[in-house]
Design a protein around this motif. Structure first.
Motif, PDB file in Angstrom:
ATOM      1  N   ALA A  90       5.840  -5.372   7.143  1.00 51.12           N
ATOM      2  CA  ALA A  90       7.111  -5.770   6.542  1.00 51.12           C
ATOM      3  C   ALA A  90       8.298  -5.340   7.404  1.00 51.12           C
ATOM      4  CB  ALA A  90       7.243  -5.166   5.149  1.00 51.12           C
ATOM      5  N   GLY A  91       8.073  -4.414   8.331  1.00 56.66           N
ATOM      6  CA  GLY A  91       9.154  -3.952   9.179  1.00 56.66           C
ATOM      7  C   GLY A  91      10.049  -2.951   8.510  1.00 56.66           C
ATOM      8  N   VAL A  92       9.690  -2.460   7.339  1.00 59.46           N
ATOM      9  CA  VAL A  92      10.506  -1.507   6.593  1.00 59.46           C
ATOM     10  C   VAL A  92       9.611  -0.820   5.576  1.00 59.46           C
ATOM     11  CG1 VAL A  92      11.152  -3.260   4.893  1.00 59.46           C
ATOM     12  CG2 VAL A  92      12.585  -1.241   5.159  1.00 59.46           C
ATOM     13  N   PRO A  93       9.800   0.483   5.309  1.00 61.37           N
ATOM     14  CA  PRO A  93       8.983   1.167   4.289  1.00 61.37           C
ATOM     15  C   PRO A  93       9.209   0.563   2.915  1.00 61.37           C
ATOM     16  CG  PRO A  93      10.074   2.773   5.703  1.00 61.37           C
ATOM     17  CD  PRO A  93      10.697   1.447   6.021  1.00 61.37           C
ATOM     18  N   ILE A  94       8.188  -0.074   2.394  1.00 63.55           N
ATOM     19  CA  ILE A  94       8.236  -0.651   1.047  1.00 63.55           C
ATOM     20  C   ILE A  94       7.258   0.056   0.140  1.00 63.55           C
ATOM     21  CG2 ILE A  94       7.731  -2.726  -0.302  1.00 63.55           C
ATOM     22  CD1 ILE A  94       8.742  -4.391   1.958  1.00 63.55           C
ATOM     23  N   SER A  95       6.038   0.239   0.619  1.00 68.04           N
ATOM     24  CA  SER A  95       5.013   0.880  -0.186  1.00 68.04           C
ATOM     25  C   SER A  95       5.003   2.364   0.109  1.00 68.04           C
ATOM     26  CB  SER A  95       3.647   0.266   0.127  1.00 68.04           C
ATOM     27  OG  SER A  95       2.676   0.769  -0.748  1.00 68.04           O
ATOM     28  N   GLU A  96       4.855   3.156  -0.922  1.00 66.97           N
ATOM     29  CA  GLU A  96       4.936   4.602  -0.777  1.00 66.97           C
ATOM     30  C   GLU A  96       3.669   5.173  -0.189  1.00 66.97           C
ATOM     31  OE1 GLU A  96       5.780   6.091  -4.580  1.00 66.97           O
ATOM     32  OE2 GLU A  96       7.737   5.152  -4.732  1.00 66.97           O
ATOM     33  N   THR A  97       3.823   6.229   0.603  1.00 69.50           N
ATOM     34  CA  THR A  97       2.688   6.967   1.144  1.00 69.50           C
ATOM     35  C   THR A  97       2.903   8.424   0.813  1.00 69.50           C
ATOM     36  OG1 THR A  97       3.789   7.279   3.262  1.00 69.50           O
ATOM     37  CG2 THR A  97       2.386   5.323   3.027  1.00 69.50           C
ATOM     38  N   GLY A  98       1.839   9.162   0.719  1.00 69.82           N
ATOM     39  CA  GLY A  98       1.982  10.567   0.387  1.00 69.82           C
ATOM     40  C   GLY A  98       0.650  11.263   0.360  1.00 69.82           C
ATOM     41  N   VAL A  99       0.662  12.572   0.194  1.00 67.89           N
ATOM     42  CA  VAL A  99      -0.561  13.361   0.237  1.00 67.89           C
ATOM     43  C   VAL A  99      -1.288  13.316  -1.093  1.00 67.89           C
ATOM     44  CG1 VAL A  99       0.275  14.892   2.014  1.00 67.89           C
ATOM     45  CG2 VAL A  99       0.726  15.442  -0.379  1.00 67.89           C
ATOM     46  N   ARG A 100      -0.604  13.040  -2.168  1.00 67.30           N
ATOM     47  CA  ARG A 100      -1.257  13.025  -3.467  1.00 67.30           C
ATOM     48  C   ARG A 100      -1.934  11.683  -3.701  1.00 67.30           C
ATOM     49  NH1 ARG A 100       3.449  15.777  -7.040  1.00 67.30           N
ATOM     50  NH2 ARG A 100       4.730  14.796  -5.459  1.00 67.30           N
ATOM     51  N   ARG A 101      -3.097  11.703  -4.334  1.00 59.89           N
ATOM     52  CA  ARG A 101      -3.912  10.512  -4.506  1.00 59.89           C
ATOM     53  C   ARG A 101      -4.061  10.207  -5.992  1.00 59.89           C
ATOM     54  NH1 ARG A 101      -2.730   9.026   0.071  1.00 59.89           N
ATOM     55  NH2 ARG A 101      -3.491  10.282   1.782  1.00 59.89           N
ATOM     56  N   PRO A 102      -4.114   8.919  -6.345  1.00 57.09           N
ATOM     57  CA  PRO A 102      -3.870   7.769  -5.500  1.00 57.09           C
ATOM     58  C   PRO A 102      -2.387   7.545  -5.322  1.00 57.09           C
ATOM     59  CG  PRO A 102      -4.415   7.048  -7.718  1.00 57.09           C
ATOM     60  CD  PRO A 102      -4.525   8.537  -7.715  1.00 57.09           C
ATOM     61  N   THR A 103      -1.997   7.102  -4.155  1.00 60.29           N
ATOM     62  CA  THR A 103      -0.573   6.958  -3.886  1.00 60.29           C
ATOM     63  C   THR A 103      -0.014   5.657  -4.433  1.00 60.29           C
ATOM     64  OG1 THR A 103      -1.139   6.016  -1.740  1.00 60.29           O
ATOM     65  CG2 THR A 103      -0.708   8.368  -1.816  1.00 60.29           C
ATOM     66  N   THR A 104      -0.781   4.556  -4.378  1.00 67.14           N
ATOM     67  CA  THR A 104      -0.294   3.283  -4.875  1.00 67.14           C
ATOM     68  C   THR A 104      -0.834   3.086  -6.278  1.00 67.14           C
ATOM     69  OG1 THR A 104      -0.372   2.406  -2.627  1.00 67.14           O
ATOM     70  CG2 THR A 104      -0.156   0.819  -4.408  1.00 67.14           C
ATOM     71  N   ALA A 105       0.037   3.161  -7.265  1.00 65.66           N
ATOM     72  CA  ALA A 105      -0.398   3.089  -8.656  1.00 65.66           C
ATOM     73  C   ALA A 105      -0.413   1.681  -9.183  1.00 65.66           C
ATOM     74  CB  ALA A 105       0.520   3.958  -9.531  1.00 65.66           C
ATOM     75  N   ALA A 106       0.356   0.773  -8.587  1.00 63.87           N
ATOM     76  CA  ALA A 106       0.419  -0.601  -9.055  1.00 63.87           C
ATOM     77  C   ALA A 106       0.614  -1.506  -7.848  1.00 63.87           C
ATOM     78  CB  ALA A 106       1.570  -0.781 -10.044  1.00 63.87           C
ATOM     79  N   PRO A 107       0.130  -2.742  -7.911  1.00 68.41           N
ATOM     80  CA  PRO A 107       0.313  -3.656  -6.781  1.00 68.41           C
ATOM     81  C   PRO A 107       1.787  -3.912  -6.502  1.00 68.41           C
ATOM     82  CG  PRO A 107      -1.306  -4.517  -8.339  1.00 68.41           C
ATOM     83  CD  PRO A 107      -0.647  -3.357  -9.003  1.00 68.41           C
ATOM     84  N   ILE A 108       2.116  -3.993  -5.236  1.00 76.59           N
ATOM     85  CA  ILE A 108       3.477  -4.309  -4.789  1.00 76.59           C
ATOM     86  C   ILE A 108       3.402  -5.566  -3.940  1.00 76.59           C
ATOM     87  CG2 ILE A 108       5.473  -3.500  -3.482  1.00 76.59           C
ATOM     88  CD1 ILE A 108       4.565  -0.651  -4.039  1.00 76.59           C
ATOM     89  N   ALA A 109       4.299  -6.517  -4.182  1.00 84.28           N
ATOM     90  CA  ALA A 109       4.275  -7.788  -3.461  1.00 84.28           C
ATOM     91  C   ALA A 109       5.481  -7.895  -2.556  1.00 84.28           C
ATOM     92  CB  ALA A 109       4.244  -8.956  -4.442  1.00 84.28           C
ATOM     93  N   CYS A 110       5.246  -8.465  -1.408  1.00 82.14           N
ATOM     94  CA  CYS A 110       6.320  -8.719  -0.445  1.00 82.14           C
ATOM     95  C   CYS A 110       6.186 -10.162   0.029  1.00 82.14           C
ATOM     96  CB  CYS A 110       6.220  -7.754   0.734  1.00 82.14           C
ATOM     97  SG  CYS A 110       7.534  -7.991   1.958  1.00 82.14           S
ATOM     98  N   SER A 111       7.228 -10.957  -0.218  1.00 81.38           N
ATOM     99  CA  SER A 111       7.186 -12.368   0.122  1.00 81.38           C
ATOM    100  C   SER A 111       8.118 -12.648   1.292  1.00 81.38           C
ATOM    101  CB  SER A 111       7.574 -13.220  -1.083  1.00 81.38           C
ATOM    102  OG  SER A 111       7.632 -14.583  -0.737  1.00 81.38           O
ATOM    103  N   TRP A 112       7.628 -13.416   2.261  1.00 80.71           N
ATOM    104  CA  TRP A 112       8.401 -13.733   3.461  1.00 80.71           C
ATOM    105  C   TRP A 112       9.263 -14.991   3.292  1.00 80.71           C
ATOM    106  CZ3 TRP A 112       5.115  -9.940   3.936  1.00 80.71           C
ATOM    107  CH2 TRP A 112       5.215  -9.051   5.016  1.00 80.71           C
TER     108      TRP A 112
END
Length: 614
Positions: free
Chosen positions: A154-176
């Motif tokens: 995406a060229g920009v931080p959209i989805s979160e990252t981190g040490v705690r799991r699970p990091t992505t709790a819900a789907p995130i959509a990015c449309s071009w």
């Protein structure tokens, strides 16, 4: 979804409409000990070198704030959505699958047809949505770095990252590009989790125009609801990018639960080995070769040397190495606009493969003429067609003997018949035994023909054939008994041949000669007539010898007509029994076999092969 444990990350909080709002992107909330939601750890305040798992390298915390901003969905003028169009071949396969499900409703249970029904529903739903967009899901295990790859694309931080799991709790959509709202709504992603990429260059935007990228929760998440979301969304997207890392690329759960069952979807899958920057020297190529070997064992066709199949790449979302290759491959993939149709076609293939045991057979099926004739013969034996023919033959002969026999023999036979004792009770007992035996023969005949008709059929259709035969056999013995009474001997006397009156007249002449000779001798004895023994004795001898001789000749002449009469009676009874058995058993069985041939032909159209029916 708000997490209830420290191990589970929360959903992204509601974003601010202002992209520069410090409360909007890149943050996650986690309930602290006091029950208050505190900010999750940022890239700047953690000392871990990896913030996307134990092996994911930390993104440079000094990157400009502009690079962290998430571009929110932009308000634009609603565009006309061009629906997806399936090709003639796929359209014909879907229509055949629809016909197949409709013809099978009464024979197969809903669980067997459930997947085929879902494929039809999803195909219809996808057909009504944009055909210019391709929905691609990023899937991976905990720590694989798929969220970093999502941000890199995406060229920009959209989805979160981190040490705690699970990091992505819900789907995130990015449309071009615009016009993908319906597709994203179908995935159940709310507006607050829909993003637009930071269009750094027009070239990147052009290559990925039409792409809808979805970052999924970890498929090995400890939270059940996260895994359920992964499974649900994977069934709706057009393509999948599986992100693996050097530590978990051979994970049994990934291969057995996802990759192997999705082998038919090889053409709409990418497998990306991430974090190759952690592998020294030629280790990356060795791991990549081993990954290809595992995919080959899973039955996944690899798209090498220009052949269709899964694209396998190695990259590092952290350093950007290989990301351009993935972007270019994605650009070609999205530009073809064939992924939705290939995904539906693969779904049809999977549904057809799972239906193979209930439709396909490698043996010739159906009822042969030999089996039909044997069934008719068994029913004819059960109603005693042969015995009835023999009885008709004897009746014809008896009638001929009575008509052409000597009066004295007929009188003796009459007296003999009158002198025979009554056997009513024994006859009744014999009739009951014969009826029981006939019923057993009918039941055995029905079982045999049902077994032969169902041989080689898949279990549900074999069961349907047997049930049709059993239903038809109910009341069949009684119907056959009634037919035996109606179609046995014809009413009235048997037909007489042309020579019969001549034989009767000759027999009467012989009797008359006996009477004339006897009276002549009697007249000579009493003296009424002159003595002359020669003529009356000769007349009596001619009458006495000629009567039996004529009777014997009539018997010889009557054998042919009597036999033909008996065979005709047997034929009528056999045809009546065969007609009754055909109407009650063979026709319902044939209807089930015809229905099976119809569904077999439809199944052949679904699989794209020529159905070979029995």
């Amino acid at each position: 979804m708000t997490a209830v444990t420290d191990q589970d990350h929360t959903e992204h909080p509601e974003r601010s409409e202002n992209p520069a709002d410090p409360e909007s992107p890149g943050r996650s909330e986690d309930p602290g000990p006091s029950g208050r939601h505190d900010e999750g750890p940022s890239r700047a305040d953690t000392g871990s070198p990896w913030d996307d798992g134990l092996i994911a390298r930390r993104v440079n915390g000094n990157a400009g704030e502009e690079q962290r901003r998430v571009t929110e969905p932009r308000a634009s003028t609603p565009q006309k959505v061009i629906p997806l169009a399936y090709g003639p071949q796929l359209g014909a396969r879907l229509e055949a699958l629809r016909e197949l499900v409709g013809l099978s409703r009464a024979r197969l249970d809903n669980r067997t047809l459930a997947q085929a029904g879902r494929v039809l529903d999803e195909a219809a739903a996808r057909r009504g949505l944009s055909g210019r967009h391709t929905v691609v899901a990023l899937a991976g295990a905990t720590g694989s770095g798929k969220s970093q790859l999502f941000n890199a694309l995406a060229g920009v931080p959209i989805s979160e990252t981190g040490v705690r799991r699970p990091t992505t709790a819900a789907p995130i959509a990015c449309s071009w590009s615009d016009g993908a709202a319906g597709l994203i709504e179908r995935l159940g992603i709310p507006p607050r989790l829909r993003r637009r990429p930071l269009q750094a260059t027009a070239d990147a935007d052009d290559r990925l125009r039409g792409l809808v990228l979805v970052d999924l929760p970890d498929h090995d998440s400890a939270a059940v609801q996260h895994r359920e979301q992964v499974d649900r969304v994977l069934g709706l997207v057009d393509a999948v990018i599986w992100v693996v890392d050097p530590e978990k690329y051979a994970d049994a759960m990934l291969h057995e639960r996802y990759l192997r069952p999705m082998a038919a979807h090889a053409e709409v899958m990418f497998v990306v080995l991430n974090q190759i920057d952690r592998l020294p020297g030629e280790a990356a190529e060795q791991v990549l070769d081993d990954l290809r070997r595992l995919l080959d064992e899973d039955g996944i066709a690899l798209g090498e040397h220009g052949e269709p199949g899964t694209t396998v790449l190695a990259l590092s979302a952290l350093t950007g190495e290989g990301v351009g290759d993935l972007r270019e491959a994605l650009g070609r993939f999205v530009g073809e606009r064939g992924a939705p149709a290939r995904r539906i076609s693969a779904d049809v293939d999977v549904a057809a493969a799972r239906l193979w045991p209930v439709y396909a057979t490698r043996r010739r099926t159906g009822l042969s003429e030999e089996a039909r004739e044997e069934f008719s013969d068994r029913l004819a034996d059960a109603v005693g067609a042969t015995a009835a023919g023999e009885a008709a033959e004897r009746a014809w002969l008896r009638n001929a003997n009575r008509a052409c026999g000597t009066p004295w023999l007929r009188l003796w036979r009459w007296c003999q018949d009158r002198g025979e004792p009554s056997t009513g009770r024994s006859t009744l007992r014999g009739q009951l035994d014969e009826e029981a035996t006939a019923r057993q023969r009918v039941e055995q005949a029905v079982r045999t023909v049902a077994e032969r008709a169902s041989t080689g059929l898949p279990a549900p259709w074999a069961q349907a054939v047997r049930e049709a035969a059993v239903r038809g056999s109910q009341g069949l013995p009684e119907a056959l008994d009634e037919l035996a009474v109606r179609a046995g001997l014809p009413p009235g006397r048997p037909p007489r041949p042309g020579w019969w009156p001549v034989a009767v007249l000759a027999q009467m002449s012989m009797t008359a000669l006996q009477f004339v000779g006897g009276l002549w001798l009697l007249g000579q004895i009493v003296g009424v007539m002159a003595p002359n023994l020669g003529v009356p004795v000769l007349l009596m001898v001619i009458g006495i010898v000629g009567g039996p001789l004529i009777e014997w000749s009539c018997r010889l002449a009557a054998r042919g007509p009597a036999r033909r009469y008996g065979l005709e009676a047997e034929r009528r009874l056999r045809e009546a029994a065969a007609g009754c058995g055909r109407a009650r058993v063979l026709d319902p069985v044939a209807a089930e076999l015809l229905r099976y041939r119809e569904v077999r032909e439809q199944y052949g159209r679904v699989t794209g092969t020529v159905a070979r029916t029995g």
